[in-house]
Design an enzyme around this catalytic site. Structure first.
Site, PDB file in Angstrom:
ATOM      1  N   LYS A  61       0.877  -1.394  -0.398  1.00 53.92           N
ATOM      2  CA  LYS A  61       0.258   0.252   0.071  1.00 53.92           C
ATOM      3  C   LYS A  61       1.046   1.243   0.006  1.00 53.92           C
ATOM      4  O   LYS A  61       1.645   1.887   0.957  1.00 53.92           O
ATOM      5  CB  LYS A  61      -0.533  -0.149   1.437  1.00 53.92           C
ATOM      6  N   SER A 112       5.582   6.897   9.944  1.00 55.68           N
ATOM      7  CA  SER A 112       5.762   7.616  11.695  1.00 55.68           C
ATOM      8  C   SER A 112       5.152   6.965  12.767  1.00 55.68           C
ATOM      9  O   SER A 112       4.792   5.358  12.822  1.00 55.68           O
ATOM     10  CB  SER A 112       4.261   8.732  11.301  1.00 55.68           C
ATOM     11  N   GLU A 156      10.337   1.119  10.186  1.00 52.18           N
ATOM     12  CA  GLU A 156      10.873   1.994   9.849  1.00 52.18           C
ATOM     13  C   GLU A 156      10.965   3.298  10.330  1.00 52.18           C
ATOM     14  O   GLU A 156       9.488   3.699   9.084  1.00 52.18           O
ATOM     15  CB  GLU A 156      12.116   1.879   8.771  1.00 52.18           C
ATOM     16  N   CYS A 180      13.132  11.129   6.495  1.00 49.61           N
ATOM     17  CA  CYS A 180      13.579  10.645   8.388  1.00 49.61           C
ATOM     18  C   CYS A 180      14.495  10.854   9.091  1.00 49.61           C
ATOM     19  O   CYS A 180      14.542  10.761  10.324  1.00 49.61           O
ATOM     20  CB  CYS A 180      12.752   8.916   8.279  1.00 49.61           C
ATOM     21  N   GLU A 218       9.929  15.251  15.649  1.00 49.36           N
ATOM     22  CA  GLU A 218      10.097  15.345  14.454  1.00 49.36           C
ATOM     23  C   GLU A 218       9.041  16.385  13.966  1.00 49.36           C
ATOM     24  O   GLU A 218       7.838  16.381  14.074  1.00 49.36           O
ATOM     25  CB  GLU A 218      10.612  13.859  13.866  1.00 49.36           C
TER      26      GLU A 218
HETATM   27  P1  NAP Z   1       2.965   7.817   8.268  1.00 50.09           P
HETATM   28  O1  NAP Z   1       0.820   7.878   8.535  1.00 50.09           O
HETATM   29  O2  NAP Z   1       2.246   6.172   9.356  1.00 50.09           O
HETATM   30  O3  NAP Z   1       1.683   6.616   7.111  1.00 50.09           O
HETATM   31  C1  NAP Z   1       3.090   5.775   6.393  1.00 50.09           C
HETATM   32  C2  NAP Z   1       1.993   4.875   5.356  1.00 50.09           C
HETATM   33  O4  NAP Z   1       1.079   4.791   6.557  1.00 50.09           O
HETATM   34  C3  NAP Z   1       0.812   5.609   4.458  1.00 50.09           C
HETATM   35  O5  NAP Z   1       1.203   4.864   3.867  1.00 50.09           O
HETATM   36  C4  NAP Z   1      -0.179   5.349   6.389  1.00 50.09           C
HETATM   37  O6  NAP Z   1      -1.751   5.993   4.779  1.00 50.09           O
HETATM   38  C5  NAP Z   1      -0.292   3.746   6.067  1.00 50.09           C
HETATM   39  N1  NAP Z   1      -1.017   4.465   7.454  1.00 50.09           N
HETATM   40  C6  NAP Z   1      -1.433   5.480   8.269  1.00 50.09           C
HETATM   41  N2  NAP Z   1      -2.130   4.619   8.771  1.00 50.09           N
HETATM   42  C7  NAP Z   1      -2.312   3.639   8.961  1.00 50.09           C
HETATM   43  C8  NAP Z   1      -2.739   2.251   9.667  1.00 50.09           C
HETATM   44  N3  NAP Z   1      -3.562   3.045  11.047  1.00 50.09           N
HETATM   45  N4  NAP Z   1      -2.388   1.410   9.697  1.00 50.09           N
HETATM   46  C9  NAP Z   1      -1.610   0.769   9.378  1.00 50.09           C
HETATM   47  N5  NAP Z   1      -1.291   2.012   7.727  1.00 50.09           N
HETATM   48  C10 NAP Z   1      -1.268   3.055   8.261  1.00 50.09           C
HETATM   49  O7  NAP Z   1       3.793   8.673   7.883  1.00 50.09           O
HETATM   50  P2  NAP Z   1       3.399  10.051   6.998  1.00 50.09           P
HETATM   51  O8  NAP Z   1       3.311  11.060   7.930  1.00 50.09           O
HETATM   52  O9  NAP Z   1       2.777  10.102   6.011  1.00 50.09           O
HETATM   53  O10 NAP Z   1       5.063   9.539   7.001  1.00 50.09           O
HETATM   54  C11 NAP Z   1       6.159  10.529   7.350  1.00 50.09           C
HETATM   55  C12 NAP Z   1       6.498   9.230   8.763  1.00 50.09           C
HETATM   56  O11 NAP Z   1       7.295   8.320   7.624  1.00 50.09           O
HETATM   57  C13 NAP Z   1       8.012  10.184   8.801  1.00 50.09           C
HETATM   58  O12 NAP Z   1       7.402  10.081  11.153  1.00 50.09           O
HETATM   59  C14 NAP Z   1       9.136   9.319   8.961  1.00 50.09           C
HETATM   60  O13 NAP Z   1       9.991   9.840   9.446  1.00 50.09           O
HETATM   61  C15 NAP Z   1       8.682   7.663   8.549  1.00 50.09           C
HETATM   62  N6  NAP Z   1       9.167   7.639   7.444  1.00 50.09           N
HETATM   63  C16 NAP Z   1      10.464   6.591   7.700  1.00 50.09           C
HETATM   64  C17 NAP Z   1      10.926   6.098   7.473  1.00 50.09           C
HETATM   65  C18 NAP Z   1      12.972   4.985   7.239  1.00 50.09           C
HETATM   66  O14 NAP Z   1      13.233   4.985   6.590  1.00 50.09           O
HETATM   67  N7  NAP Z   1      12.668   5.342   9.295  1.00 50.09           N
HETATM   68  C19 NAP Z   1      11.448   6.236   5.852  1.00 50.09           C
HETATM   69  C20 NAP Z   1      10.963   7.632   5.055  1.00 50.09           C
HETATM   70  C21 NAP Z   1       9.326   7.787   6.348  1.00 50.09           C
HETATM   71  P3  NAP Z   1      -2.097   7.360   4.488  1.00 50.09           P
HETATM   72  O15 NAP Z   1      -0.469   7.347   3.463  1.00 50.09           O
HETATM   73  O16 NAP Z   1      -3.144   7.303   3.468  1.00 50.09           O
HETATM   74  O17 NAP Z   1      -1.760   7.887   5.633  1.00 50.09           O
END
Ligand code: NAP
Ligand code: MG
Length: 482
Positions: free
Chosen positions: A187, A240, A261, A295, A392
């Site tokens: 997804k 996140s 991650e 990230c 963050e």
């Molecule tokens: P997010 O809200 O956690 O979303 C990530 C993914 O999870 C999206 O596809 C999202 O769908 C989906 N999602 C949301 N709620 C969910 C749930 N309850 N159950 C399962 N899936 C769910 O993160 P974001 O804000 O889009 O992305 C930024 C974050 O990613 C930052 O915190 C960053 O540090 C982290 N990140 C980490 C790495 C690493 O390698 N450590 C790399 C890149 C990013 P939607 O698109 O609809 O929200």
């Protein structure tokens, strides 16, 4: 105050004539594009113009069920039975097709996500192809990756990725899963579905057996259906920390494996003996690259007191020359913020930084009227306990502090709930060894920042995650060793 430069580059926009996008994209299940059971579609927009690009099908519970069934069937009947070297050939094919269509993928990544074309062209797409090449090579050599053990695939893997590196994160997830013999339901993030849909086209073109890769779009709920599906053997998630915690709780006791991650708040440390001009360039790369939507961004800067004035004034001067604007322009350094929601979050943190008593400096760049933009921003006069130092922000906002001794900066760097990455700038190898050993973070760059290689594992300590991606460590997350 540093003055804005008095001249501009002529526009150099990348052309979009060569890209082909459909009016709508369906779900990619069992090797075909099919509409969702509820026939719901959502728009994906260009964050630089706020204009609709196309619409994408939203997967509901029954669609996820269908995708998991198709992945299970492909796993049982085809993929897990196929000789490993044949699996490898398919992955090589995906890598080569991606290289052939690199220009198209770069442009689509840029219009859907807002990142500068220079980055999608030079970083995202080539690295994504490199991940497929690297893992294609491993497919028939797993006995060398895990000597003396037999590496068995896990089965059906659910993979959920964020919007900051859409294609690259898809490659990080798909390539090792396929190389080790698993099948996948992936997804993409809601705001950046398009390069994954184009990748689905490549997967069709590569003639991958139907059901080996299924790609379904949707919001958080679609992700939840995957996480909670009882015929999924592993969840691989990038996103996140909050959602990572939700996933850990949801899969507890289910026997599902997981790798997470998550977020970061990296310390970038400049010692007085560093090559200052290079370090300033490194700071710019660490926090302003990809609008700070990284990230592992170096969002906390620690400068040794004796060189702090010099570093900060050079940084301010450099910030004035950064070009913020049209992501399709090859001169652009800082593109559009990915979504209105993310822009609001960044603005909230900037206000918070001011309320906490920080001193702000922003480049005086002109910002387009439409779209989502944020000027490169630094804060000084902040302290460890400030929220902009601890949390963050995921935008082009840097919190700067000073330090006097090595031990002091190590303690400050480790004073964070996160531990994903870090940077150290110094002329002395001994300091590099000391700092990289004592800082609790998965990746620490020395005299550089944001460098990636498929052979090198990437993963976090503490709230930054569980498990690694890349290298043999990454492969090990997709196998049972017997
Ligand atoms: P997010 O809200 O956690 O979303 C990530 C993914 O999870 C999206 O596809 C999202 O769908 C989906 N999602 C949301 N709620 C969910 C749930 N309850 N159950 C399962 N899936 C769910 O993160 P974001 O804000 O889009 O992305 C930024 C974050 O990613 C930052 O915190 C960053 O540090 C982290 N990140 C980490 C790495 C690493 O390698 N450590 C790399 C890149 C990013 P939607 O698109 O609809 O929200
Ligand atoms: Mg978009």
């Amino acid at each position: 105050m540093t003055k804005k430069i008095k001249w501009d580059y002529s526009p150099a926009p990348e052309s979009t004539d060569h890209i082909q996008l459909k009016d709508q994209y369906d779900l990619f299940i069992n090797g075909k594009f099919i509409s969702g059971a509820e026939e719901k579609y959502f728009d994906t927009i260009n964050p630089a113009t706020e204009e609709k690009i196309t619409a994408v099908a939203e997967a509901g519970q029954s669609d996820i069920d269908k995708a998991v069934k198709s992945a299970r069937k492909a796993y049982d009947k085809t993929w897990s039975k196929m000789p490993a070297k044949e699996r490898g050939k398919y992955i090589f094919r995906i890598a080569r097709l991606l290289q052939e269509r690199a220009r198209e993928f770069s442009v689509i990544e840029t219009i859907d996500g807002g990142k500068p074309i220079r980055e999608s062209r030079d970083v995202d797409v080539p690295l994504a192809a490199a991940h497929f090449f690297y893992h294609a090579g491993w497919a028939d050599k797993l006995e060398y990756a895990f000597p003396g053990r037999a590496a068995k695939p896990l089965g059906v893997v659910g993979q959920i990725i964020p919007w900051n590196f859409p294609l690259l994160m898809a490659a990080w997830k798909l390539a090792p899963a396929l190389a080790t013999g698993n099948t996948v339901v992936l997804k993409p993030a809601e705001t950046t579905p398009l390069t994954a849909m184009k990748l689905a086209e490549i997967i069709q073109e590569a003639d991958l057996p139907p059901g080996v890769v299924n790609i379904v779009n949707g919001a958080g709920d679609t992700g939840k259906y995957i996480v909670n599906h009882n015929d999924v053997n592993k969840i691989a998630f990038t996103g996140s920390t909050d959602v990572g915690k939700y996933i850990m709780k949801s899969v507890a006791g289910s026997g599902k494996k997981y790798t997470l991650e998550l977020g970061g708040k990296a310390a970038n440390i400049i010692f007085e003996d560093a090559a200052i001009d290079q370090a300033v360039e490194g700071i710019v790369n660490a926090i302003f690259f990809n609008q700070g939507h990284v990230c592992c961004a170096g969002s906390r800067l620690y400068v040794q007191e004796s060189v702090a004035d010099e570093v900060i004034s050079k940084l301010q001067k450099r910030m004035q020359s950064l070009i913020v604007g049209d992501p399709l322009d090859k001169n652009t350094d800082i593109g559009a913020i990915n979504s209105k929601m993310q822009l609001d979050k960044i603005k909230m943190y900037v206000k918070l930084g001011l309320d906490e008593g920080g001193s702000i400096y922003q480049s005086s760049c002109s910002i387009p009227k439409k779209g989502f933009w944020h000027a490169p921003t630094i804060f000084t006069d902040v302290s460890q306990s400030n929220r902009i130092v601890q949390e963050e922000i995921f935008g082009p906002v840097l919190a700067i502090q000073t330090f006097r001794t090595v031990d002091e900066v190590i303690a400050k760097a480790n004073n964070s709930p996160y531990g994903l990455s870090g940077g150290v700038w110094t002329d002395k190898g001994s300091k590099i060894f000391k700092v990289t050993q004592d800082i609790r973070a998965g990746v620490i760059w020395a005299n550089t920042f944001n460098k990636f290689d498929p052979a090198s594992p990437f993963g976090g300590y503490k709230e930054s995650g569980v498990g690694s991606e890349g290298g043999i460590e990454g492969l090990s997350g997709y196998v049972n060793l017997v």
